[in-house]
Write a protein that holds these residues in place. Structure first.
Motif, PDB file in Angstrom:
ATOM      1  N   UNK A 311      13.822  -1.448   8.555  1.00 22.23           N
ATOM      2  CA  UNK A 311      13.619  -1.431   7.104  1.00 22.23           C
ATOM      3  C   UNK A 311      12.373  -2.251   6.771  1.00 22.23           C
ATOM      4  N   UNK A 312      11.457  -1.635   6.032  1.00 22.98           N
ATOM      5  CA  UNK A 312      10.182  -2.275   5.686  1.00 22.98           C
ATOM      6  C   UNK A 312      10.084  -2.425   4.172  1.00 22.98           C
ATOM      7  N   UNK A 313       9.541  -3.567   3.762  1.00 23.73           N
ATOM      8  CA  UNK A 313       9.375  -3.870   2.348  1.00 23.73           C
ATOM      9  C   UNK A 313       7.910  -4.267   2.134  1.00 23.73           C
ATOM     10  N   UNK A 314       7.110  -3.311   1.684  1.00 27.51           N
ATOM     11  CA  UNK A 314       5.665  -3.482   1.632  1.00 27.51           C
ATOM     12  C   UNK A 314       5.168  -3.509   0.189  1.00 27.51           C
ATOM     13  N   UNK A 315       4.021  -4.119   0.026  1.00 27.20           N
ATOM     14  CA  UNK A 315       3.211  -3.919  -1.176  1.00 27.20           C
ATOM     15  C   UNK A 315       1.882  -3.332  -0.720  1.00 27.20           C
ATOM     16  N   UNK A 316       1.568  -2.166  -1.253  1.00 29.95           N
ATOM     17  CA  UNK A 316       0.329  -1.480  -0.884  1.00 29.95           C
ATOM     18  C   UNK A 316      -0.665  -1.639  -2.038  1.00 29.95           C
ATOM     19  N   UNK A 317      -1.768  -2.322  -1.756  1.00 31.36           N
ATOM     20  CA  UNK A 317      -2.819  -2.503  -2.759  1.00 31.36           C
ATOM     21  C   UNK A 317      -3.820  -1.362  -2.611  1.00 31.36           C
ATOM     22  N   UNK A 318      -4.042  -0.652  -3.700  1.00 39.55           N
ATOM     23  CA  UNK A 318      -4.955   0.490  -3.717  1.00 39.55           C
ATOM     24  C   UNK A 318      -6.260   0.044  -4.362  1.00 39.55           C
ATOM     25  N   UNK A 319      -7.355   0.232  -3.665  1.00 41.29           N
ATOM     26  CA  UNK A 319      -8.631  -0.240  -4.196  1.00 41.29           C
ATOM     27  C   UNK A 319      -9.798   0.564  -3.676  1.00 41.29           C
ATOM     28  N   UNK A 320     -10.958   0.157  -4.091  1.00 39.25           N
ATOM     29  CA  UNK A 320     -12.196   0.823  -3.683  1.00 39.25           C
ATOM     30  C   UNK A 320     -13.306  -0.205  -3.694  1.00 39.25           C
ATOM     31  N   UNK A 321     -14.423   0.180  -3.082  1.00 41.65           N
ATOM     32  CA  UNK A 321     -15.588  -0.703  -3.088  1.00 41.65           C
ATOM     33  C   UNK A 321     -15.806  -1.367  -1.764  1.00 41.65           C
ATOM     34  N   UNK A 322     -17.048  -1.536  -1.411  1.00 44.55           N
ATOM     35  CA  UNK A 322     -17.441  -2.218  -0.180  1.00 44.55           C
ATOM     36  C   UNK A 322     -18.771  -2.907  -0.444  1.00 44.55           C
ATOM     37  N   UNK A 323     -18.973  -4.137   0.013  1.00 45.68           N
ATOM     38  CA  UNK A 323     -18.023  -4.895   0.832  1.00 45.68           C
ATOM     39  C   UNK A 323     -16.903  -5.555   0.016  1.00 45.68           C
ATOM     40  N   UNK A 324     -17.081  -5.661  -1.314  1.00 48.38           N
ATOM     41  CA  UNK A 324     -16.056  -6.299  -2.143  1.00 48.38           C
ATOM     42  C   UNK A 324     -14.975  -5.282  -2.469  1.00 48.38           C
ATOM     43  N   UNK A 331       1.386  -0.958  -5.299  1.00 49.15           N
ATOM     44  CA  UNK A 331       2.573  -0.122  -5.212  1.00 49.15           C
ATOM     45  C   UNK A 331       3.574  -0.765  -4.260  1.00 49.15           C
ATOM     46  N   UNK A 332       4.800  -0.950  -4.722  1.00 49.86           N
ATOM     47  CA  UNK A 332       5.863  -1.420  -3.832  1.00 49.86           C
ATOM     48  C   UNK A 332       6.420  -0.231  -3.051  1.00 49.86           C
ATOM     49  N   UNK A 333       6.549  -0.428  -1.739  1.00 49.94           N
ATOM     50  CA  UNK A 333       7.037   0.633  -0.878  1.00 49.94           C
ATOM     51  C   UNK A 333       8.223   0.098  -0.082  1.00 49.94           C
ATOM     52  N   UNK A 334       9.370   0.724  -0.253  1.00 52.35           N
ATOM     53  CA  UNK A 334      10.553   0.424   0.571  1.00 52.35           C
ATOM     54  C   UNK A 334      10.801   1.634   1.460  1.00 52.35           C
ATOM     55  N   UNK A 335      10.817   1.415   2.759  1.00 58.18           N
ATOM     56  CA  UNK A 335      10.980   2.542   3.659  1.00 58.18           C
ATOM     57  C   UNK A 335      11.856   2.173   4.843  1.00 58.18           C
TER      58      UNK A 335
END
Length: 434
Positions: A311-324, A331-335
């Protein structure tokens, strides 16, 4: 992190087993048959450590060697050695030297298991053969006669020397083994082994180190006891691992940062803007979207009959940009993923396979509310595929099992029960040069 861990370690000082092993009588017989004791006895005899100046030992043959379990006590080592002795020129006779030594295993101050002799007895008999009968008969000499033929004072000392190699092997049980470059595992015996008719039971506690420092493990809700061994197991050894062992393993890898993931996405800010209109005002140019996954709570392993799940309890941060890297969604992901277990050599291979359950929910947003159905449409396929794949890369080297050097495991069978895993297997002695 190091300072925090050093403060937490003393708070979790309770020692309790989370795994162990049962060496069966058949495993003990295998170890005895593959031991070097016979060769060592012969070598010592040829070097005349057992003889006095008046006698010459011409030949040494180990006629019988047995190692038997003494319940609640230890082991009994019995060795019969035939010695060809020349007490005078042109005369040779064969003496049967019988050595009976009781052995037990204790923990030394360093925390290693050590085999020691607790009692040792010797006797000497003269073996006489005649032409009328093929089989030799034994004619027991008096102890004074035997003492004249051979010096028995050193025999028990030599027997204790024969334990040097087994004790070296026992010391290797507590070696540190790498899981990743920054994470190591170590198995520590909690007490001397228990001896019974079913075999020798050793209870172990697993400790994990991250960058050289022991980490506090989550407390097991249920104390683990080694399962009762089968009365007549055909396997040499049965290893047992509690549910807590596997949860602690994933906790240690999480603490080491091994599961922090950067996940490429087929999305760009422009394609997402077609679904989320506020994306257009946040990003004027089209940039690739990247996901960064971290654990918001420790992974947990659940063992049921015939089945293991992660059982995994993740927070997935969605972003863009490089290098910053600029995050615009979290998004919280329970899987829940199935776990596959196998054994290779002395390592347990663990892999996540097949997502059984997965749930996405919005944790934070810089682009307004995003419905759960849209989150699943945008990110579910990538998360479902990439999270297990990247975790399996970390796990691909396997986790070293408790073992002593020169022995590996064969004929392995993994049986998953509720709350624990049993691994019946056979031992194989690996030949070492020299």
């Amino acid at each position: 992190l190091s300072i925090l861990l050093s403060l937490l370690v003393p708070a979790h000082a309770t020692r309790s087993p989370d795994c162990g092993g049962i060496l069966t009588p058949s495993g003990l017989n295998y170890c005895k048959s593959r031991s070097r004791i016979s060769h060592a006895v012969s070598r010592e005899g040829r070097q005349q450590h057992l003889s006095d100046r008046r006698n010459q030992i011409n030949s040494v043959k180990v006629a019988e060697l047995s190692l038997t379990l003494i319940p609640d006590t230890g082991l009994r080592l019995s060795i019969d050695v035939d010695l060809g002795i020349t007490p005078a020129p042109s005369t040779t006779k064969v003496m049967r030297l019988s050595i009976l030594s009781d052995l037990h295993v204790e923990m030394n101050p360093e925390g290693n298991l050590e085999m020691v002799t607790s009692a040792c007895k010797t006797s000497m008999e003269e073996m006489q053969s005649t032409e009328e009968i093929e089989r030799s008969t034994l004619h027991k000499s008096s102890s004074s006669d035997a003492d004249k033929e051979i010096n028995v004072d050193k025999i028990c000392l030599e027997v204790s020397k024969l334990l040097l190699l087994p004790n070296e092997q026992l010391m290797s049980l507590t070696a540190q083994f790498p899981i990743t470059p920054s994470c190591q595992v170590q198995y520590l015996p909690l007490a001397a082994p228990m001896f019974s008719e079913q075999g020798i039971t050793i209870s172990l506690q697993t400790t994990f180190q991250v960058v050289g420092m022991a980490i506090p493990l989550p407390v097991s809700p249920v104390p683990f006891n080694m399962p009762e061994p089968a009365s007549s197991s055909p396997s040499h050894l049965t290893l047992a691992f509690s549910e807590h062992f596997y949860t602690s393993l994933f906790f240690a890898l999480e603490m080491a940062g091994a599961f922090n993931m950067t996940i490429p996405s087929p999305l760009t800010t422009a394609t997402m803007a077609q679904k989320i209109t506020q994306m257009g005002s946040l990003f004027q140019e089209d940039l690739p979207v990247v996901l960064q996954a971290v654990f918001r709570s420790s992974p947990r392993v659940v063992l049921e009959e015939g089945k293991a799940a992660l059982k995994l309890f993740l927070t997935v941060h969605v972003g863009a940009g490089a290098p910053a890297f600029q995050t615009f969604l979290s998004v919280n992901v329970d899987m829940t993923a199935g776990l596959l277990l196998s054994i290779a050599d002395t390592r347990m291979m663990i892999s996540a396979a097949g997502i059984e359950e997965i749930e996405l929910s919005l944790a934070a947003s810089d682009v307004g509310p995003v419905p759960a159905t849209l989150l699943e449409e945008l990110f579910l396929p990538t998360i479902r595929e990439e999270v297990p794949a990247q975790m399996n890369v970390v796990l691909s080297e396997g986790v070293f099992l408790p073992h002593i050097y020169s022995f590996t495991y064969t004929d392995v069978n993994i049986v998953i029960h509720k709350d624990y895993v049993l691994v019946p297997c056979n031992l194989k002695l690996e030949a070492r040069p020299g």
